[in-house]
Design a protein around this motif. Structure first.
Motif, short mmCIF file in Angstrom:
data_model
loop_
_atom_site.label_atom_id
_atom_site.label_comp_id
_atom_site.label_asym_id
_atom_site.label_seq_id
_atom_site.Cartn_x
_atom_site.Cartn_y
_atom_site.Cartn_z
N VAL A 32 1.03 -1.12 0.11
CA VAL A 32 -0.14 -0.06 -0.05
C VAL A 32 0.75 1.27 -0.05
O VAL A 32 1.79 1.32 0.96
CB VAL A 32 -1.09 0.11 1.33
CG1 VAL A 32 -1.57 1.30 1.39
CG2 VAL A 32 -1.96 -1.04 1.14
N GLN A 33 0.58 2.29 -0.85
CA GLN A 33 1.37 3.24 -1.07
C GLN A 33 0.79 4.27 -0.05
O GLN A 33 -0.58 4.88 -0.52
CB GLN A 33 1.37 3.72 -2.12
CG GLN A 33 2.33 5.13 -2.70
CD GLN A 33 3.92 4.91 -2.59
OE1 GLN A 33 4.28 3.91 -2.80
NE2 GLN A 33 4.40 5.79 -1.54
N PRO A 40 6.58 1.77 0.33
CA PRO A 40 5.85 0.81 1.10
C PRO A 40 6.81 -0.22 1.98
O PRO A 40 7.84 -0.40 1.55
CB PRO A 40 4.92 0.12 0.26
CG PRO A 40 5.59 0.32 -1.19
CD PRO A 40 6.56 1.24 -1.17
N GLY A 41 6.18 -0.87 2.80
CA GLY A 41 6.84 -1.77 3.76
C GLY A 41 7.55 -3.08 2.90
O GLY A 41 8.70 -3.15 3.20
N TYR A 143 5.91 2.05 11.01
CA TYR A 143 4.83 3.12 10.64
C TYR A 143 3.78 2.60 9.52
O TYR A 143 2.87 2.84 9.83
CB TYR A 143 5.53 4.35 10.67
CG TYR A 143 4.72 5.52 9.85
CD1 TYR A 143 4.15 6.49 11.05
CD2 TYR A 143 4.47 5.99 8.78
CE1 TYR A 143 3.51 7.40 10.68
CE2 TYR A 143 3.54 6.75 8.18
CZ TYR A 143 3.31 7.69 9.09
OH TYR A 143 2.25 8.77 8.78
N HIS A 144 4.57 2.32 8.45
CA HIS A 144 3.82 1.76 7.26
C HIS A 144 2.75 0.78 7.75
O HIS A 144 1.60 0.60 7.37
CB HIS A 144 4.63 1.21 6.38
CG HIS A 144 3.81 1.02 5.06
ND1 HIS A 144 3.59 -0.41 4.75
CD2 HIS A 144 3.42 1.47 4.11
CE1 HIS A 144 2.85 -0.37 3.70
NE2 HIS A 144 2.90 0.76 3.04
N ARG A 145 3.27 -0.32 8.33
CA ARG A 145 2.31 -1.42 8.52
C ARG A 145 0.88 -1.03 9.65
O ARG A 145 -0.39 -1.34 9.19
CB ARG A 145 2.93 -2.48 9.55
CG ARG A 145 2.11 -3.94 9.88
CD ARG A 145 2.75 -4.47 10.83
NE ARG A 145 3.32 -3.98 12.02
CZ ARG A 145 2.57 -3.67 13.17
NH1 ARG A 145 1.28 -3.72 13.10
NH2 ARG A 145 3.11 -3.16 14.12
N ARG A 146 1.17 -0.14 10.60
CA ARG A 146 0.21 0.33 11.40
C ARG A 146 -0.79 1.21 10.46
O ARG A 146 -2.00 0.75 10.62
CB ARG A 146 0.75 1.09 12.56
CG ARG A 146 1.51 0.05 13.56
CD ARG A 146 1.98 0.81 14.86
NE ARG A 146 3.03 1.62 14.67
CZ ARG A 146 3.31 2.84 14.64
NH1 ARG A 146 2.06 3.82 15.14
NH2 ARG A 146 3.98 3.58 14.35
N TRP A 147 -0.34 2.07 9.90
CA TRP A 147 -1.10 2.83 8.92
C TRP A 147 -2.12 1.93 7.79
O TRP A 147 -3.14 2.37 7.52
CB TRP A 147 -0.61 4.11 8.23
CG TRP A 147 -0.57 5.24 9.37
CD1 TRP A 147 0.60 5.47 10.26
CD2 TRP A 147 -1.67 6.08 9.74
NE1 TRP A 147 0.10 6.56 10.97
CE2 TRP A 147 -1.04 6.90 10.74
CE3 TRP A 147 -2.98 6.37 9.08
CZ2 TRP A 147 -1.95 7.79 11.45
CZ3 TRP A 147 -3.80 7.06 9.82
CH2 TRP A 147 -3.27 7.93 10.82
N ALA A 148 -1.28 1.31 7.25
CA ALA A 148 -1.63 0.49 6.04
C ALA A 148 -2.76 -0.55 6.36
O ALA A 148 -3.76 -0.68 5.67
CB ALA A 148 -0.52 -0.05 5.36
N THR A 149 -2.22 -1.03 7.89
CA THR A 149 -3.40 -1.95 8.31
C THR A 149 -4.61 -1.29 8.72
O THR A 149 -5.83 -1.93 8.52
CB THR A 149 -2.82 -2.58 9.45
OG1 THR A 149 -1.66 -3.35 9.18
CG2 THR A 149 -3.69 -3.50 10.14
N GLN A 150 -4.76 -0.05 9.19
CA GLN A 150 -5.83 0.57 9.37
C GLN A 150 -6.69 1.04 8.16
O GLN A 150 -8.02 0.95 8.01
CB GLN A 150 -5.57 1.93 10.23
CG GLN A 150 -4.95 1.90 11.85
CD GLN A 150 -4.64 3.04 12.45
OE1 GLN A 150 -4.83 4.10 11.95
NE2 GLN A 150 -4.39 2.96 13.62
#
Length: 156
Positions: A32-33, A40-41, A143-150
């Protein structure tokens, strides 16, 4: 730092990297961008694998590896499962290589130029840089994982 300290810290951060990649809820979430970010991660993880396989595994440990740095950032080279397998292999390579370094080897000149700010680069200095680089991108991945997951799960 001694090789024992490097072993402890690299092992800790590579285990954290594995845990971060495991926690992505889906394959798509890795890629996810996010607005305002560049990578991305999944691409950051590929970059860390390529970086450490090159500068620790190949250069210090003589483990065969051919790096494609552009692909690390521009392609989906690994699936999530493949990434986890690559991280496991990377952990083994890095830790076994670091285990071969005595104090005299740590003070030797690193055989490749890595850091622009330092004309002379010891193995110890280069490993310190590589550890900081790993930790820096590990924070980006978290950071990417937490936001992309949300975003993907709709939980905000």
């Amino acid at each position: 730092m001694s090789s024992d300290i490097f072993i402890t810290l690299f092992s800790r951060d590579l285990k954290k990297l594995r845990k971060e990649i495991e926690q992505y809820p889906s394959e798509n979430t890795l890629w996810v961008q996010l607005p305002g970010t560049i990578n991305p991660g999944g691409n950051l993880c590929q970059h860390l694998i390529g970086n450490l396989r090159t500068y620790v595994g190949l250069t210090l440990g003589r483990h065969a590896y051919v790096r494609d740095r552009d692909a690390e950032f521009n392609q989906k080279t690994f699936t999530q499962v493949q990434m986890l397998t690559e991280i496991d292999a990377l952990h083994e390579i890095v830790i076994s290589t670091l285990g071969t370094l005595d104090e005299a080897k740590m003070e030797e000149e690193y055989p490749r130029h890595v850091l622009d700010l330092f004309p002379e680069q010891s193995v110890r200095l280069t490993l310190t840089h590589l550890l900081a680089h790993l930790s820096w991108h590990l924070g980006h991945i978290n950071y990417h994982r937490r936001w992309a997951t949300q975003i993907q799960t709709g939980k905000q």
